[in-house]
Design a protein around this motif. Structure first.
Motif, PDB file in Angstrom:
ATOM      1  N   ARG A  31       0.682  -1.278   0.112  1.00 29.91           N
ATOM      2  CA  ARG A  31      -0.172   0.229  -0.026  1.00 29.91           C
ATOM      3  C   ARG A  31       0.343   0.961  -0.148  1.00 29.91           C
ATOM      4  NH1 ARG A  31      -4.588  -1.223   4.080  1.00 29.91           N
ATOM      5  NH2 ARG A  31      -5.902  -3.285   2.900  1.00 29.91           N
ATOM      6  N   ASN A  32       2.566   1.249  -0.125  1.00 28.85           N
ATOM      7  CA  ASN A  32       3.006   1.897   0.418  1.00 28.85           C
ATOM      8  C   ASN A  32       3.217   2.966  -1.574  1.00 28.85           C
ATOM      9  OD1 ASN A  32       5.627   3.852  -0.081  1.00 28.85           O
ATOM     10  ND2 ASN A  32       6.085   2.671   1.585  1.00 28.85           N
ATOM     11  N   GLU A  33       2.819   4.253  -1.403  1.00 28.54           N
ATOM     12  CA  GLU A  33       2.479   4.909  -2.304  1.00 28.54           C
ATOM     13  C   GLU A  33       3.951   5.080  -2.817  1.00 28.54           C
ATOM     14  OE1 GLU A  33      -0.071   5.689  -4.365  1.00 28.54           O
ATOM     15  OE2 GLU A  33      -1.667   4.674  -3.435  1.00 28.54           O
ATOM     16  N   SER A  34       4.753   5.573  -1.948  1.00 28.19           N
ATOM     17  CA  SER A  34       5.984   5.661  -2.877  1.00 28.19           C
ATOM     18  C   SER A  34       7.103   4.426  -3.755  1.00 28.19           C
ATOM     19  CB  SER A  34       7.410   6.079  -1.257  1.00 28.19           C
ATOM     20  OG  SER A  34       6.992   7.313  -0.903  1.00 28.19           O
ATOM     21  N   PHE A  35       6.425   3.245  -2.840  1.00 30.25           N
ATOM     22  CA  PHE A  35       7.323   2.306  -3.860  1.00 30.25           C
ATOM     23  C   PHE A  35       5.881   2.046  -5.346  1.00 30.25           C
ATOM     24  CE2 PHE A  35       6.499  -2.386  -4.741  1.00 30.25           C
ATOM     25  CZ  PHE A  35       7.664  -2.811  -4.843  1.00 30.25           C
ATOM     26  N   ARG A  36       4.567   2.243  -5.346  1.00 29.36           N
ATOM     27  CA  ARG A  36       4.295   2.565  -6.443  1.00 29.36           C
ATOM     28  C   ARG A  36       4.712   2.831  -7.375  1.00 29.36           C
ATOM     29  NH1 ARG A  36      -0.945  -0.513  -6.654  1.00 29.36           N
ATOM     30  NH2 ARG A  36      -0.940  -1.582  -4.623  1.00 29.36           N
ATOM     31  N   ARG A  37       5.234   4.415  -6.555  1.00 25.04           N
ATOM     32  CA  ARG A  37       5.983   5.864  -7.574  1.00 25.04           C
ATOM     33  C   ARG A  37       6.629   5.426  -8.451  1.00 25.04           C
ATOM     34  NH1 ARG A  37       2.576   8.866  -3.394  1.00 25.04           N
ATOM     35  NH2 ARG A  37       5.391   9.052  -2.941  1.00 25.04           N
ATOM     36  N   LEU A  38       7.472   4.441  -7.360  1.00 19.03           N
ATOM     37  CA  LEU A  38       8.873   3.803  -8.209  1.00 19.03           C
ATOM     38  C   LEU A  38       8.717   3.014  -9.525  1.00 19.03           C
ATOM     39  CD1 LEU A  38      11.649   3.577  -7.691  1.00 19.03           C
ATOM     40  CD2 LEU A  38      11.237   2.192  -6.153  1.00 19.03           C
ATOM     41  N   LEU A  39       7.977   2.402  -9.073  1.00 19.40           N
ATOM     42  CA  LEU A  39       7.284   1.478  -9.553  1.00 19.40           C
ATOM     43  C   LEU A  39       6.702   1.517 -11.240  1.00 19.40           C
ATOM     44  CD1 LEU A  39       5.624  -1.591  -8.612  1.00 19.40           C
ATOM     45  CD2 LEU A  39       8.547  -1.693  -9.189  1.00 19.40           C
ATOM     46  N   GLU A  40       6.244   3.212 -11.263  1.00 23.82           N
ATOM     47  CA  GLU A  40       6.096   3.857 -12.150  1.00 23.82           C
ATOM     48  C   GLU A  40       7.033   4.594 -12.906  1.00 23.82           C
ATOM     49  OE1 GLU A  40       2.603   6.197 -11.026  1.00 23.82           O
ATOM     50  OE2 GLU A  40       1.593   4.319 -10.489  1.00 23.82           O
ATOM     51  N   SER A  41       7.856   5.294 -12.020  1.00 26.04           N
ATOM     52  CA  SER A  41       9.318   5.910 -12.872  1.00 26.04           C
ATOM     53  C   SER A  41       9.730   5.617 -13.304  1.00 26.04           C
ATOM     54  CB  SER A  41       9.092   6.751 -11.673  1.00 26.04           C
ATOM     55  OG  SER A  41       9.942   6.154 -10.784  1.00 26.04           O
TER      56      SER A  41
END
Length: 86
Positions: A31-41
């Motif tokens: 649920r960590n948004e930072s991790f999700r943003r890392l995958l997206e970036s």
């Protein structure tokens, strides 16, 4: 997950590829948004499926497997350049 660097991303990509080669798939729960943003970036969100809960990950239908190497989606070339070691 509190922290994930290039080495951690490399482990996830490698695990996903190996699972795909064995007719399986890697499902991540975070649920960590930072991790999700890392995958997206890094464009890795195209090949690594992330769910909000274990229940969602377990109940989700199987990924569509592409014929190139048995993995869900190939790692984009930009992601390989962005994450050393891929």
């Amino acid at each position: 997950m509190e922290f994930c660097d290039a080495a951690g991303l490399n482990v996830l990509v490698t695990a996903g590829r190996e699972a795909g080669q064995r007719s399986g798939e890697l499902r991540l729960v975070s649920r960590n948004e930072s991790f999700r943003r890392l995958l997206e970036s890094t464009l890795l969100d195209a090949g690594l499926r992330v769910y909000d809960s274990l229940a969602h990950a377990v109940l989700a239908p199987p990924a569509r497997v592409s014929p190139h190497d048995g993995t869900d989606t190939p790692v984009p070339k930009r992601a390989e350049a962005a994450v050393p070691g891929l």
